[in-house]
Design a protein around this motif. Structure first.
Motif, PDB file in Angstrom:
ATOM      1  N   ILE B  26       0.843  -1.196   0.000  1.00  0.00           N
ATOM      2  CA  ILE B  26       0.000   0.000   0.000  1.00  0.00           C
ATOM      3  C   ILE B  26       0.872   1.236   0.000  1.00  0.00           C
ATOM      4  CG2 ILE B  26      -1.775   1.285   1.243  1.00  0.00           C
ATOM      5  CD1 ILE B  26      -2.468  -1.580   2.485  1.00  0.00           C
ATOM      6  N   THR B  27       0.709   2.047  -1.030  1.00  0.00           N
ATOM      7  CA  THR B  27       1.448   3.313  -1.092  1.00  0.00           C
ATOM      8  C   THR B  27       0.447   4.452  -1.247  1.00  0.00           C
ATOM      9  OG1 THR B  27       1.680   3.053  -3.469  1.00  0.00           O
ATOM     10  CG2 THR B  27       3.521   2.325  -2.134  1.00  0.00           C
ATOM     11  N   PHE B  28       0.829   5.601  -0.704  1.00  0.00           N
ATOM     12  CA  PHE B  28      -0.016   6.795  -0.830  1.00  0.00           C
ATOM     13  C   PHE B  28       0.725   7.839  -1.639  1.00  0.00           C
ATOM     14  CE2 PHE B  28      -1.333   4.960   3.285  1.00  0.00           C
ATOM     15  CZ  PHE B  28      -2.673   4.784   3.011  1.00  0.00           C
ATOM     16  N   ASP B  29      -0.030   8.573  -2.450  1.00  0.00           N
ATOM     17  CA  ASP B  29       0.568   9.719  -3.138  1.00  0.00           C
ATOM     18  C   ASP B  29       0.657  10.869  -2.154  1.00  0.00           C
ATOM     19  OD1 ASP B  29       0.824   8.482  -5.600  1.00  0.00           O
ATOM     20  OD2 ASP B  29      -1.290   8.841  -6.077  1.00  0.00           O
ATOM     21  N   LEU B  30       1.818  11.469  -2.091  1.00  0.00           N
ATOM     22  CA  LEU B  30       1.982  12.596  -1.183  1.00  0.00           C
ATOM     23  C   LEU B  30       1.527  13.880  -1.866  1.00  0.00           C
ATOM     24  CD1 LEU B  30       5.429  11.773   0.437  1.00  0.00           C
ATOM     25  CD2 LEU B  30       3.163  11.531   1.438  1.00  0.00           C
ATOM     26  N   ALA B  31       1.095  14.821  -1.047  1.00  0.00           N
ATOM     27  CA  ALA B  31       0.574  16.082  -1.597  1.00  0.00           C
ATOM     28  C   ALA B  31       1.659  16.813  -2.385  1.00  0.00           C
ATOM     29  CB  ALA B  31       0.058  16.961  -0.461  1.00  0.00           C
ATOM     30  N   GLY B  32       2.887  16.779  -1.886  1.00  0.00           N
ATOM     31  CA  GLY B  32       3.974  17.506  -2.543  1.00  0.00           C
ATOM     32  C   GLY B  32       4.670  16.677  -3.616  1.00  0.00           C
TER      33      GLY B  32
END
Lengths: 262, 280
Positions: B26-32
């Motif tokens: 599970i990976t999340f896209d970071l805002a930056g």
């Protein structure tokens, strides 16, 4: 501080003001009483006028008209605000597109719309209702929008895991949340409905409290103006009291803010 | 003497697998820009009727893993199988007890418990009767008409438990459900949970940061490393007999042995994890 003591102090404020008013308008203590009477009338005259209105029964007709206009403005404005608020909150694209227009429309002082509504809808009740709607709509709209947006993610996830479909989420989660925000602004929106009705009447009508005050002003009948204002105040306080009762009933599930012991 | 056997994920289970996480990442896209890897390739199977506790430091991605198994979150890689079938959308066979307050504040305790049946089409009257029965089972028979804000934290958790169990899910996910409660209430809630669980033994995935709680409750304790890129670093069977009394069992020598062994391994693994983290 006990309740009775508080009530006593509150009544005392009214008594002092009326007493000052009476003294100023009947003795030479603050200047020529004739001049003061012309500008401020006297408490006795105002009370007598109100008494005559109620005894003659004419006031009920005007009160009824204002109440009807306020109720229609509140009802229609709220329904519109709930529906559009919901729709925008669930369609972020739509909300983003209309955002500047909503802000622009809300920035407009509504009084300038009154003559236009009178032109479009005539001098009957509907031009006043329309003015009230433009005031009520935005308050309800913004609150409902916020209410839908700010549903707790945990409550939402839980409701989903409990097997709710979109329609059920709307009914059991989004709507109650939005309505609780709407109810918390009930005082403001009901107040604005009355403002819309009275201002509309004031600017052009043939009935209602606003009309009554405007008529009196037209002939420098200061007693009539003050009498109209006091009836209007009493009317608003009564409505506000009813709203408080309704609010307490509807928001029973809400934690009450801790009140300081008296 | 080693009492605890490391569980092999490849061993053919005699019982059906309720939950099977196969290579879940599970990976999340970071805002930056860029991505944050919360969970690195996890293989985990929970068998039917099995109570599995997942232990790891706070913020290690345990809840993320649970959300993936519940279908609230789509894994970036790997598959989730529920009773052998690949999961798509929400996991309809599972109940989920959340860490945060998740009761609907505008509904009474009774309405909150009944709603799960009502939305599934049970007539309102029957749903209410069964909800009343369930509130009785969690010890809140006298609190049916209370709104959540009128209940204590422990009572709200009991309502939540009834809310989830009334739907009779085959799998139960619990995300640090007793985290915000005080120590005594946690003991009582643990006993309540075990006594309810023992009636039909649902498959349970119980996330906690408390190793003692995990050992006291579970058949199996799975240890996760600290995030980012959390992985499973240990998997132990707990041989303690059931029924268990949570307060009593902590005095049991077997409990201490299990605790010592897992803690020993956990400590080493965690330190190893840190060293690996330093190198990369």
């Amino acid at each position: 501080m006990s309740r009775t003591f508080l009530l006593l102090l509150q009544v005392l404020v009214a008594v002092v003001i009326v007493l000052l008013w009476h003294v100023a308008s009947s003795t030479g203590l603050f200047g020529d009483p004739k001049t003061i009477r012309f500008f401020f009338s006297t408490p006795v005259d105002v009370v007598t006028r109100i008494g005559t209105w109620f005894a003659g029964g004419t006031i009920w007709y005007h009160l009824g008209i204002t109440l009807l206009e306020s109720a229609l403005a509140f009802g229609l404005g709220s329904v519109g605000g709930v529906v559009i608020g919901f729709w925008f909150a669930r369609r972020p694209m739509l909300a983003a597109v209309f955002d500047p227009y909503v802000k622009a429309a809300n920035a407009l002082p509504r009084v300038v719309l009154a003559p236009i509504f009178a032109l479009w809808l005539g001098l009957g009740i509907w031009s006043k209702v329309a003015l009230g709607i433009t005031l009520v709509f935005f308050i309800v709209f913004f609150n409902v929008y916020q209410g839908v947006k700010e549903v707790s993610p945990a409550v939402l996830a839980n409701a989903r895991m409990l097997g709710m479909n979109e329609r059920q989420l709307l009914r059991h989660v989004y709507l109650p949340s939005a309505l609780s925000w709407m109810f918390s602004s009930l005082h403001t929106s009901v107040g604005f409905a009355v403002v819309g009705a009275v201002v509309g009447e004031y600017l052009g009508s043939s009935a209602g409290l606003g009309y009554l005050i405007h008529q009196a002003e037209g002939v420098f009948d200061v007693t009539g103006v003050f009498a109209g204002m006091f009836v209007l105040m009493a009317f608003v306080i009564l409505i506000d009291w009813i709203v408080t009762k309704v609010e307490n009933r509807l928001l029973i599930w809400r934690p009450r803010p801790a009140t300081a012991a008296g | 003497m080693v009492r605890l056997a490391l569980v092999s994920q490849d061993a053919p289970g005699a019982r059906e697998r309720a939950v099977m996480l196969d290579g879940v990442r599970i990976t999340f896209d970071l805002a930056g820009g860029g991505t944050y890897e919360a969970v690195d390739t996890v293989h985990l199977a929970v068998e039917e009727h099995e109570f599995v506790a997942i232990v790891g430091p706070t913020g290690c991605g345990k809840s993320t893993l649970l959300n993936a198994a519940a279908g609230l979150l789509k894994p970036s890689a790997g598959t989730v199988r529920i009773f052998g079938e690949p999961l798509s959308g929400l996991n309809r066979r599972a109940g989920y007890l959340f860490q945060q307050d998740s009761l609907m504040p505008w509904k009474t305790a009774l309405e909150n418990v009944a709603i799960g049946l009502e939305v599934a089409g049970t007539p309102a009257r029957e749903a209410r009767d069964r909800a009343r029965d369930w509130l009785g089972r969690v010890g809140l028979g006298a609190f049916c008409e209370r709104y959540p804000h009128m209940l204590s934290g422990g009572q709200r958790k009991r309502v939540g438990l009834a809310q989830v169990l009334i739907r009779d899910p085959k799998i139960l996910f619990m995300d640090e459900p007793f985290g915000p409660l005080d120590a005594q209430t946690r003991l009582i809630m643990g006993d309540l949970l075990l006594s309810l669980w023992s009636t039909d033994k649902k498959a349970v995935m119980f996330v906690t940061h408390d190793l003692e709680e995990a050992i006291a409750l579970a058949d199996r304790v799975v240890i996760m490393s600290a995030g980012p890129a959390a992985r499973i670093i240990g998997d132990y069977r707990i041989p303690l007999a059931r029924p268990r009394d949570i307060a009593e069992i902590k005095l049991d020598p077997q409990f201490h042995e299990a605790h010592r062994e897992i803690w020993h391994a956990l400590k080493e693994e965690v330190l190893k994890g840190y060293r690996q983290g330093d190198r990369s």
